[in-house]
Design a protein around this motif. Structure first.
Motif, PDB file in Angstrom:
ATOM      1  N   GLU A 166       0.860  -1.348  -0.094  1.00 27.56           N
ATOM      2  CA  GLU A 166       0.012   0.017  -0.069  1.00 27.56           C
ATOM      3  C   GLU A 166       0.960   1.292   0.046  1.00 27.56           C
ATOM      4  N   ARG A 167       0.540   2.175  -0.480  1.00 29.65           N
ATOM      5  CA  ARG A 167       1.145   3.597  -0.540  1.00 29.65           C
ATOM      6  C   ARG A 167       0.256   4.737   0.246  1.00 29.65           C
ATOM      7  N   ARG A 168       0.940   5.756   0.688  1.00 28.49           N
ATOM      8  CA  ARG A 168       0.323   6.862   1.108  1.00 28.49           C
ATOM      9  C   ARG A 168      -0.123   7.552   0.080  1.00 28.49           C
ATOM     10  N   SER A 169      -1.379   7.910  -0.224  1.00 26.27           N
ATOM     11  CA  SER A 169      -2.040   8.783  -0.969  1.00 26.27           C
ATOM     12  C   SER A 169      -2.071  10.262  -0.807  1.00 26.27           C
ATOM     13  N   GLY A 170      -2.227  11.153  -1.414  1.00 20.76           N
ATOM     14  CA  GLY A 170      -2.513  12.419  -1.623  1.00 20.76           C
ATOM     15  C   GLY A 170      -1.326  13.483  -1.454  1.00 20.76           C
ATOM     16  N   GLY A 171      -0.098  12.889  -1.483  1.00 17.89           N
ATOM     17  CA  GLY A 171       1.051  13.748  -1.469  1.00 17.89           C
ATOM     18  C   GLY A 171       1.210  14.213  -2.798  1.00 17.89           C
ATOM     19  N   ALA A 172       2.143  15.446  -3.041  1.00 18.98           N
ATOM     20  CA  ALA A 172       2.433  16.102  -4.229  1.00 18.98           C
ATOM     21  C   ALA A 172       3.716  15.227  -5.218  1.00 18.98           C
ATOM     22  N   HIS A 173       4.451  14.444  -4.335  1.00 14.85           N
ATOM     23  CA  HIS A 173       5.459  13.573  -4.775  1.00 14.85           C
ATOM     24  C   HIS A 173       4.992  12.164  -4.709  1.00 14.85           C
ATOM     25  N   LYS A 174       5.977  11.400  -5.555  1.00 13.26           N
ATOM     26  CA  LYS A 174       5.578   9.730  -5.480  1.00 13.26           C
ATOM     27  C   LYS A 174       5.492   9.323  -4.167  1.00 13.26           C
ATOM     28  N   ALA A 175       4.008   8.636  -4.108  1.00 12.73           N
ATOM     29  CA  ALA A 175       3.519   8.162  -2.741  1.00 12.73           C
ATOM     30  C   ALA A 175       4.264   7.029  -2.258  1.00 12.73           C
ATOM     31  N   PRO A 176       4.843   7.255  -0.954  1.00 12.01           N
ATOM     32  CA  PRO A 176       5.589   6.259  -0.319  1.00 12.01           C
ATOM     33  C   PRO A 176       4.893   5.048   0.094  1.00 12.01           C
ATOM     34  N   TYR A 177       5.459   4.110   0.465  1.00 13.36           N
ATOM     35  CA  TYR A 177       4.898   2.738   0.680  1.00 13.36           C
ATOM     36  C   TYR A 177       4.700   2.931   2.298  1.00 13.36           C
ATOM     37  N   LEU A 178       3.563   2.104   2.650  1.00 10.66           N
ATOM     38  CA  LEU A 178       3.222   2.000   4.154  1.00 10.66           C
ATOM     39  C   LEU A 178       3.927   0.938   4.650  1.00 10.66           C
ATOM     40  N   TYR A 179       4.196   1.124   5.898  1.00  9.37           N
ATOM     41  CA  TYR A 179       5.000   0.113   6.913  1.00  9.37           C
ATOM     42  C   TYR A 179       3.969  -0.376   8.107  1.00  9.37           C
ATOM     43  N   ARG A 180       4.358  -1.384   8.652  1.00 12.73           N
ATOM     44  CA  ARG A 180       3.724  -1.606  10.256  1.00 12.73           C
ATOM     45  C   ARG A 180       4.834  -2.185  10.939  1.00 12.73           C
TER      46      ARG A 180
END
Length: 261
Positions: free
Chosen positions: A229-243
């Motif tokens: 999954e990636r973090r959406s809504g940013g101006a740059h390429k969406a980074p991956y999510l971690y847990r």
């Protein structure tokens, strides 16, 4: 003159606390949270103290373990259970207790204390720090305070007694933990990005960390799971999510790891 509505039955802490609690012993808890890229700390606005604020604290029942007393303080002030808690320092200076401030608090609640009142005596306090999820905590004042709120660690109100020193000691202990154990599970949401985790570490340490080195070291610890999954809504390429991999995370808490920041 005593306030007629304040009696031994309605306010036992003030009247017969010496019968219930261990004399001269207290706990003070530095409750850390993380929100909007700020390190937060939970404080109480104490009644009848000219707008002074204080750390959440409490007394130790005569038949109670000290750590149990700290857990009770945390649960009462935040509404949370299973909080990450660490003892970090004992504060035992002779002059740390403020008799006049405590006298003023008692008088404000309708109690005219005698000189040997148990709350006017010297108190040695054991410091604990706790890490909590800011979004889940429900701050609640205690019986001696008017409010319980989060404050930016770097923009604190006037504090009573030696609580500013206790806060600084807690931050030092938290920074030391970063050098030997993981931090983040109790402060971040379940899913987070690597930049968000790095910002947490930078905020606690008070310095900027190299992005590539930070990511390489965190991944090498084996405590993170990258999600598809990636973090959406940013101006740059969406980074991956971690847990956090909780089994590996708790193993690292028990065994520690090498390498500092």
């Amino acid at each position: 003159m005593k306030n007629s509505h304040v009696t031994q039955d309605t306010d036992p802490l003030l009247y017969d606390g010496h019968k219930r609690y261990h004399p001269g012993l207290s706990v003070d808890c530095v409750i850390f949270g993380f929100h909007d890229n700020q390190l937060k700390v939970l404080l109480l606005k104490m009644s009848h103290t000219d707008q002074r604020w204080a750390l959440p604290g409490g007394f130790v029942l005569k038949d109670e373990d000290v750590e149990s007393a700290a857990h009770h303080v945390l649960q009462s002030r935040t509404g949370l259970d299973n909080i990450f808690l660490r003892q970090f320092y004992l504060f035992g200076e002779v002059e740390r207790s403020d008799r006049e401030l405590n006298r003023k608090m008692l008088q404000g609640r309708g109690v005219d204390p005698h000189e040997d009142h148990w709350l006017l005596q010297r108190f040695i306090t054991i410091g604990y720090y706790a890490l909590v999820d800011f979004t889940k905590a429900l701050p609640r004042p205690d019986e001696l305070s008017d409010a319980c709120d989060w404050w930016d660690f770097h923009n604190l109100p006037p504090l009573m007694m030696d609580h500013a020193r206790i806060l600084q000691k807690a931050l030092e202990a938290l920074r030391q933990q970063l050098n030997r154990e993981p931090i983040g599970y109790n402060l971040l949401p379940e899913k987070f990005t690597m930049p968000e985790l790095q910002k947490l570490y930078e905020t606690i340490l008070g310095k900027t960390l190299d992005r590539r080195n930070f990511q390489r070291k965190m991944l090498a610890y084996g405590i993170l799971e990258r999600l598809n999954e990636r973090r959406s809504g940013g101006a740059h390429k969406a980074p991956y999510l971690y847990r956090f991999d909780l089994a590996s995370y708790h193993k690292a808490l028990e065994e520690g790891f090498s390498g500092g920041w």
